[in-house]
Design an enzyme around this catalytic site. Structure first.
Site, mmCIF file in Angstrom:
data_model
loop_
_atom_site.group_PDB
_atom_site.id
_atom_site.type_symbol
_atom_site.label_atom_id
_atom_site.label_comp_id
_atom_site.label_asym_id
_atom_site.label_seq_id
_atom_site.Cartn_x
_atom_site.Cartn_y
_atom_site.Cartn_z
ATOM 1 N N ASP A 427 0.871 -1.175 0.000
ATOM 2 C CA ASP A 427 0.000 0.000 0.000
ATOM 3 C C ASP A 427 0.909 1.226 0.000
ATOM 4 O O ASP A 427 2.100 1.129 0.305
ATOM 5 C CB ASP A 427 -0.877 -0.054 1.259
ATOM 6 C CG ASP A 427 -1.755 1.179 1.410
ATOM 7 O OD1 ASP A 427 -2.284 1.649 0.391
ATOM 8 O OD2 ASP A 427 -1.889 1.668 2.539
ATOM 9 N N ASP A 866 -1.549 -0.830 6.031
ATOM 10 C CA ASP A 866 -1.822 -0.322 7.377
ATOM 11 C C ASP A 866 -3.300 -0.092 7.664
ATOM 12 O O ASP A 866 -3.656 0.221 8.796
ATOM 13 C CB ASP A 866 -1.069 0.994 7.593
ATOM 14 C CG ASP A 866 -1.698 2.141 6.816
ATOM 15 O OD1 ASP A 866 -1.825 3.245 7.360
ATOM 16 O OD2 ASP A 866 -2.072 1.927 5.633
ATOM 17 N N ASP A 870 -6.728 -2.746 3.446
ATOM 18 C CA ASP A 870 -5.634 -3.626 3.030
ATOM 19 C C ASP A 870 -5.809 -5.059 3.552
ATOM 20 O O ASP A 870 -4.989 -5.917 3.252
ATOM 21 C CB ASP A 870 -4.290 -3.079 3.534
ATOM 22 C CG ASP A 870 -3.995 -1.685 3.006
ATOM 23 O OD1 ASP A 870 -4.229 -1.467 1.803
ATOM 24 O OD2 ASP A 870 -3.552 -0.826 3.787
#
Length: 1200
Positions: A427, A866, A870
């Site tokens: 990410d 995080d 995700d």
């Protein structure tokens, strides 16, 4: 804000996009009472007969795997699901029959020890979960006991229909129906971090009909009947109705308070229990995470099956030979093997029943050869992995002091997978960047404000070799001169003397600037919190971006300081008086942000009576909503937005319009109908109504906030790239922002050919305007397919060259690229590129891309993120790494390992990953080596004894080999061994490729260790047998019998396998010396003590050590010579390999051994192997630059 007297009834339904009040139950609720909607709750009627016959779950929640009653059977079932354990169980049962070549106790005891150790581990882990359950179930909450009194009771005692009172900062004990709160119109603020990982506060509100119940005594005679949906896992839906005072009132998610969420900023609430225990939505959501097993463990299972095949083959061949020999044992009264007494034998050696004898021998041989299978392998590996995880958790170099966050391995199953990662899918926001937004620039009325220089701009300037903007050189930021006061304001890194300190009033468009910052101060859902001691205001906001906007407005003269349910209060800078004045705006509606709308609006009424629609959102949806008269600054603003995106900034467009009274009334009526709907498409109805009002907007400008790169990200990416790991970035950001972040962290570099796949072509855009969905989909798919084909053609054309490619694809294109008929072409293109960046990706797309990579190359994938968005990606990948950042704990709780910063990934993979992979691989190979060595000596002796099922060793020698004499050294190897130090792991990243290419656990290496065990066993057996037979063994002429040969051979085996361990270890610690040499000493001690026992216990070992072995010099000479002879093949092989064909870790060991670790030229020569022409990172950038310079010099020389 506690109520005194009768509270004023306010209808928040007019403000927020959820319903509250006296809406009647219409057709939307007709399914209540039908399938899936059958729950009936009698509130505050514990003695009602209908309540007594309801069989709803109690509120006791159990997260344990076992109970006291099920632990033994369930745990045993889990253990014996493993084929090796089941095999040992069968052989243990057979050991109680006459077929057994050894005593039953000696066969069963090791199995009990191994199974017992694993069960103790399982039980300990489950006991910890039990303690957590006890703590949670015994939390206290106030429950109504009748007569308007509330008393404390444990959570576990709650029942459906109970009335409870929850106070500020307490967790909700069950799923509650909100009845009233300390606020006047019964709203409350809820933190749902334990549910969805989000730290922002959610607003809930009770029905108006119950909002007047604000004291304990008010509930004395309270009665209500709730009919609602059955328990389900959906956190965001709730359909029901409440019958109160003979009126039906529809219920929706805004009245439901979920278990494990926390009451915040509200003194107290009253609620009725709707779902309890395992019926609550949070428990319904608590599915077990996907089961993940490492590739090493899967391969280990295959080796076990291979050894089973060898075992059965040996038993089968031996049994056939035994059957044939037995049949020929007695001919014409002559006995070939007279010592077996075939003339007076039971079925085992009866020549007349040779086939039956062969079958019985087969079963006996299976038991005898079972020592091929390492009984303690699984439990040893589990112990080692737990200890490895403790080392990861305790690593001070992965501890983030600022947040007091160490690394945390949630599972120890995947330690060695950390050393085999081929592709990282990351990410961006909060993972590569801090997710700590700073307001740095803005564009108002076509004028750009803000002198700050972003990290991306610095990287761009370096890339282009040009000076930084605004005459700033050497990366020194303009705002370095800003006072400490400004720098200390979190979320605000803005400096421009033109609008700071009230100077904006002198600007040409001061009225637009005033509206711009007023919009920032009003259009949000932040909640102000005032420090009672200092008076300082902080903001609870839904996102870091929103907090940055409110802080920026405050710093520029528009301070938001109070929110009630119907108003927003500001201190505004007054251009006329030059002072701050208080202004209150009546809050009429909030049109909330969601990922589809990509914008948020509020409708307010000013003190002058003007109704204003204030809106902020993404440029992709805002520009198209501007009116003809509102586009005055559009061209300049678009230009600035593009510049901000190029600088790696996140942008939002701000616009407004004034509404007349009639228009607003019409909108509000439609909006209220949409909100009061309880149908499945309620959200779509609300969006549809909002769409009608959010049009003809007047553009004010754009904001730009910076999400800074985390410390050490470029350096970490460079090291990972040198290690040969491919890095993909999956982000929801705009393409321009993602590209520039890619440059800033060295994923992209100048001269790298960019293959950009997008659907922004004029043809597609024309079709989108026409609105023909089928035509759009067809054309889009063809366009994506054509772009992928072109990219693959470019890759093919450049094969053999050093040119590097980067693939960048947007979310729309990705949707088509992931379709079944295109995805393999897309994957082939992506694999050929050095960098891959997927922009505007949805959470589902992230998970699908992860699955594509995992299945496409069959190698280990690691996902790192995080946020709650995700989670799918983390669970889909072979390894999920959660960043414990500012987006809550959802990603961390769904991960396999949690770290606080992206830069710690470098040490986690290159150091711990490499060590764990090497340790586990070496450990498993050694396990099979020592068991092959031991097993083959048993087989050879049995063959030597004419396959008569005669064991070479005493029963207890057989049993304790794996459990005591050779187990601890192999565990120490798995925990402590290091081929190279952490410093060298980081200095020479290519070392990591040993794990990616699986060179330490390849079939070649495994079979090599098995062959080594075979050779060792043959040398030990034949040297011992030949040396001891038929020579006299002692001075009195006594020859070596079975007990002496067996003990001598066993002694040699123990010495050889432990010395082999000493040769294989690269890094000796005191513990390893103790367990290796202690294992040998333990054998002699055991032989001494066991031999001293009465013959009924010690059998063939009775005083054999003291009376036979110790006095005989030949025993010591044979032991020494056999050990040396058995180790010579391995030692010779390693010496030749290390000297002439060293592996990469061997080369580094030579560097360390020769003391050349500080010789830069020599180290550079070794390290060059780790830099590849298509890799990424700043090291590759320097290499590419030097390569081009060299090519230019070569060309110039050629022309001369």
């Amino acid at each position: 804000m506690k109520r005194t007297g009768r509270r004023k009834k306010l209808q928040l339904s007019k403000i927020y996009s959820f319903r509250c009040g006296r809406a009647s139950v219409k057709d939307d609720h007709s399914h209540i009472g039908g399938p899936g909607f059958s729950r009936v709750v009698y509130c505050n009627e514990p003695d009602n007969f209908d309540v007594l016959i309801q069989n709803y779950a109690d509120n006791y929640v159990r997260s344990t795997k076992y109970t006291a009653a099920t632990f033994l059977p369930k745990s045993l079932f889990e253990q014996f699901r493993r084929v090796a354990n089941f095999f040992f169980l069968v052989t243990g049962i057979l050991s109680f029959t006459p077929l057994a070549p050894y005593s039953a106790v000696s066969a069963i005891l090791p199995l009990i020890i191994v199974i017992g150790a694993t069960m103790v581990k399982e039980g300990t882990e489950d006991w910890r979960r039990k303690q957590q359950d006890i703590e949670m179930n015994n939390r206290k909450v106030q429950v109504h006991c009748g007569d308007g009194t509330f008393e404390h009771t444990e959570w576990k005692n709650l029942r459906v229909g109970d009335l409870v009172k929850v106070e500020k900062d307490e967790f909700f004990p069950a799923d509650l129906l909100l009845l009233s709160s300390s606020y006047e119109d019964s709203i409350c603020y809820v933190e749902t971090m334990n549910l969805d990982g989000e730290t922002n506060l959610k607003l809930k509100q009770a029905l108006e009909v119950t909002s007047h119940f604000n004291d304990d005594s008010d509930f004395r005679n309270f009665k209500a009947l709730v009919k609602c949906e059955d328990p389900n896992a959906n956190l965001y839906t709730f359909v029901g109705s409440m019958e109160f005072e003979q009126q039906q009132h529809p219920l929706n998610p805004q009245q439901l308070l979920l278990r494990d969420s926390k009451l915040r900023n509200t003194d107290y609430i009253y609620g009725a229990v709707i779902f309890t225990g395992h019926d609550t939505k949070v428990v319904q959501n608590s599915t077990d995470p996907p089961s993940k097993r490492s590739k090493v463990e899967k391969k280990m299972d295959k080796i076990i099956y291979f050894l089973f095949f060898i075992l059965f083959l040996m038993a089968f061949v031996g049994s056939i030979y035994f059957g044939i020999t037995t049949k020929a044992d007695l001919k014409n009264g002559i006995m070939k093997r007279w010592y077996l007494r075939p003339d007076d034998s039971s079925v085992f050696f009866d020549p007349k029943r040779a086939p039956a004898a062969a079958i019985y021998h087969f079963l006996t041989a299976l038991m005898l050869y079972s020592f091929f299978i390492p009984i303690s392998l699984y439990v040893s590996i589990e112990i080692v992995k737990v200890l490895q995880s403790i080392f990861i958790n305790q690593d001070i170099n992965m501890y983030y002091e600022e947040n007091d966050k160490p690394a945390h391995a949630w599972t120890s199953n995947l330690n060695e997978e950390l050393g085999q990662v081929d592709t990282i899918l990351s990410d961006k926001t909060g993972t590569l960047t801090c997710n700590s937004m700073e307001f740095i620039k803005c564009s108002v009325a076509g004028t750009a404000y803000g002198h700050g220089i972003t990290e991306v701009e610095k990287a761009m300037a370096k890339r282009k070799g040009s000076p930084l903007p605004n005459g700033i050189e050497n990366g020194n930021n303009y705002d370095s001169d800003i006072g400490e006061k400004k720098l200390s304001i979190k979320g605000f890194n803005f400096e421009d003397e033109r609008i700071m300190s009230g100077s904006w009033v002198k600007e040409p468009h001061s009225d637009v600037i005033q509206k711009f910052f007023r919009l920032l101060a009003i259009c949000h859902t932040a909640i102000p919190e005032v420090d009672e001691n200092s008076g300082h205001i902080t903001y609870e906001a839904e996102s870091p971006d929103e907090a940055a906007f409110v802080i920026a407005a405050r710093e520029l003269g528009f301070e938001f300081y109070n929110r009630t349910q119907t108003s927003v209060s500001l201190y505004e800078f007054d251009p006329v008086s030059g002072n701050k004045v208080e202004r209150v705006y009546k809050l009429l509606n909030v049109l909330e942000f969601n990922s589809t709308r990509k914008r948020m609006s509020v409708i307010v009424k000013s003190e002058e009576g003007k109704i204003l629609l204030l809106s902020k959102g993404a440029d992709s949806v805002m520009f198209e909503r501007l009116g003809k008269s509102g586009r005055e600054f559009e061209e300049e603003t678009r230009e600035h937005v593009n510049e901000y995106a190029d600088a790696g900034l996140r942008t939002l467009i701000l616009a407004y319009r004034e509404l007349d009274e009639e228009e607003y009334k019409k909108f509000n009526a439609e909006f209220t109908v949409a909100k009061n709907s309880v149908s499945a498409d309620r959200e779509a109805l609300i969006d549809e109504v909002a769409e009608k009002i959010e049009k003809d907007l007047i553009l004010l400008g754009a904001t730009a906030v910076e999400d800074k790169l985390q410390n050490g990200v470029p350096e970490c990416i460079d090291k990972l790239a040198q290690a040969g790991i491919k890095i993909w970035v999956l982000t929801g950001d705009k393409m321009e922002t993602a590209i520039n972040i890619g440059f800033a962290c060295s994923l992209l570099r100048q001269g790298m050919k960019q293959i950009i796949i997008t659907l922004d072509s004029p043809e597609i855009m024309a079709l989108e305007k026409a609105g023909e969905k089928h035509a759009i989909a067809k054309a889009s798919k063809e366009s994506v397919l054509q772009q992928i084909s072109t990219g693959n053609a470019e890759l093919t054309a450049s094969s053999g060259s050093t040119e590097a490619f980067a693939l960048i694809i947007d979310g729309k294109s990705l949707a088509y690229a992931l379709e079944d008929d295109i995805k393999h072409m897309f994957f082939a293109l992506a694999v050929g590129c050095a960098s891959v960046i997927c922009c505007r990706s949805t959470p589902k797309q992230k998970a699908l891309v992860t699955r594509l990579v995992k299945e496409g190359n069959g190698k280990t994938t690691l996902a790192i993120g995080d946020g709650a968005n995700d989670v799918g990606m983390l669970q889909e990948a072979d390894i999920g790494i959660g960043i414990s950042g500012v987006e809550g704990m959802q990603a961390v709780m769904s991960s396999d390992v949690a770290i606080a910063q992206f830069r710690f990934l470098e040490r986690l993979l290159l150091v711990h990953g490499h060590w764990c992979y090497r340790r586990i691989s070496s450990m498993v190979c050694y396990f099979f080596y020592k068991n092959i060595t031991f097993g083959i000596t048993i087989f050879l002796f049995e063959a030597y004894a004419s396959f008569s099922a005669q064991p070479a060793y005493n029963d207890w020698f057989l049993s304790l080999y794996n459990v005591f004499f050779t187990s601890l050294p192999v565990i120490a190897l798995g925990v402590f061994d290091q081929d190279v130090s952490a410093r060298f792991c980081l200095k020479f990243p290519l070392l990591y490729q040993e794990g990616v290419q699986n060179v330490l656990f390849s079939w070649r290496r495994i079979l090599g260790w098995i062959f080594n065990g075979l050779c060792t066993a043959i040398i030990i057996f034949y040297l011992c047998v030949k040396a001891l037979n038929p020579e006299s063994f002692t001075r009195n002429g006594k020859v070596a019998g079975l007990e002496i040969v067996g003990a001598t051979m066993y002694t040699c085996v123990v010495w050889v396998v432990n010395c082999q361990m000493a040769l294989a270890i690269s890094y000796f610690t005191l513990i390893q010396h103790i367990v290796i040499w202690g294992g040998i000493a333990l054998w002699y001690l055991f032989l001494l003590i066991y031999g001293a026992m009465p013959p009924s216990y010690s059998t063939t070992a009775y005083k054999v050590f003291v009376e036979c072995l110790v006095p005989a010099p030949s025993f010591w000479v044979i032991t020494l010579m056999v050990v040396m002879a058995a180790l010579i093949p391995y030692f010779s092989y390693k010496a030749i390999q290390m000297r002439f064909f060293p592996m990469y870790h061997g080369m580094i060991q030579w560097i360390r051994h020769e003391g050349r670790s500080d010789d830069p030229e020599f180290c550079r020569t070794v390290r060059q192997r780790s830099i590849r022409p298509i890799t990424v990172g700043y090291t590759a950038r320097v290499v590419a630059k030097n390569s081009k310079a060299k090519d230019r010099r070569h060309t110039n020389n050629h022309h001369r």
